[in-house]
Write a protein that holds these residues in place. Structure first.
Motif, PDB file in Angstrom:
ATOM      1  N   THR A 182      58.148 -37.100 -78.859  1.00  0.00           N
ATOM      2  CA  THR A 182      58.128 -37.483 -80.281  1.00  0.00           C
ATOM      3  C   THR A 182      58.172 -36.240 -81.181  1.00  0.00           C
ATOM      4  N   GLU A 185      61.749 -35.102 -81.439  1.00  0.00           N
ATOM      5  CA  GLU A 185      62.498 -35.909 -82.401  1.00  0.00           C
ATOM      6  C   GLU A 185      62.144 -35.537 -83.833  1.00  0.00           C
ATOM      7  N   THR A 186      60.889 -35.193 -84.061  1.00  0.00           N
ATOM      8  CA  THR A 186      60.478 -34.757 -85.404  1.00  0.00           C
ATOM      9  C   THR A 186      61.195 -33.469 -85.783  1.00  0.00           C
TER      10      THR A 186
END
Length: 213
Positions: A182, A185-186
């Motif tokens: 995650t 993706e950030t």
């Protein structure tokens, strides 16, 4: 836009010349079957904007022709057309000074876009070519208009960008950098916002253009 066309297969030469002539504001001045003929033609008429040349040709191939143009007729642009999509061939063409590299599988609209951009002084490499280069770390590309405007990219974002350009997946990047998927993706979203691109391919193009990989 005054163009010379070079292709050693005469049927393909005639077809390519007809295609180019159908593009608005393009004049096909003459057709040739090897690079040496092009140099002779330019000695007689140097008022040529662009040469569209096959890569593999007898007597003088596209790479050799590119080198000769850079030396003798530096104002004349050259776009190489080829079926070759291997990184080594692409790098050789770029280092020789080719202004564009387009695969023969490209459609008419891509070829037209390439000619327009090159004639305006930009470089053009088809998306397939850029993706082939994405995993290469030794390619030397010169940006079209110098370095980008000052953009603050953190070291971690730069690490992510380099791995994206080398075609690692989000989970692979996370594993290599010891961070959560995650978080990758950030970083990807932040990079797209900062660099003004809309996709991962846009990130790859940016990384290659500004020699970050």
């Amino acid at each position: 836009m005054r163009i010379l066309v070079v292709e050693d297969h005469r049927i393909l030469l005639d077809s390519l010349a007809m295609l180019l002539a159908s593009i608005e504001d393009v004049e096909v001045v003459s057709k040739h079957t090897n690079g040496r003929q092009v140099l002779t033609a330019l000695e007689l008429d140097s008022n040529i904007n662009l040469v569209v040349s096959d890569l593999q040709m007898p007597i003088m191939n596209g790479i050799e022709l590119t080198l000769q143009l850079r030396d003798q007729f530096p104002s004349v642009k050259i776009c190489l057309l080829t079926v070759a999509d291997q990184p080594d061939a692409i790098k050789e063409a770029i280092r020789a000074g080719a202004d564009g590299y387009v695969l023969k599988s490209a459609d008419r609209s891509e070829l037209e876009k390439a000619l327009v951009m090159i004639n305006k002084g930009h470089k053009f490499y088809s998306d397939q070519v850029l993706m082939q280069l994405a995993g290469e770390t030794s390619i030397e590309l010169v940006p079209d208009s110098g370095k980008p405007d000052k953009i603050t990219i953190t070291k971690r974002e730069l690490d992510v960008l380099k791995l994206i350009a080398q075609e690692y997946s989000g989970s692979e990047i996370a594993e290599k950098l010891f961070i959560a998927p995650t978080t990758v993706e950030t970083h990807r979203k932040h990079l797209m916002q900062k660099l003004g691109v809309q996709s991962t391919i846009g990130l790859v193009k940016y990384a290659i253009k500004y020699q970050l990989v």
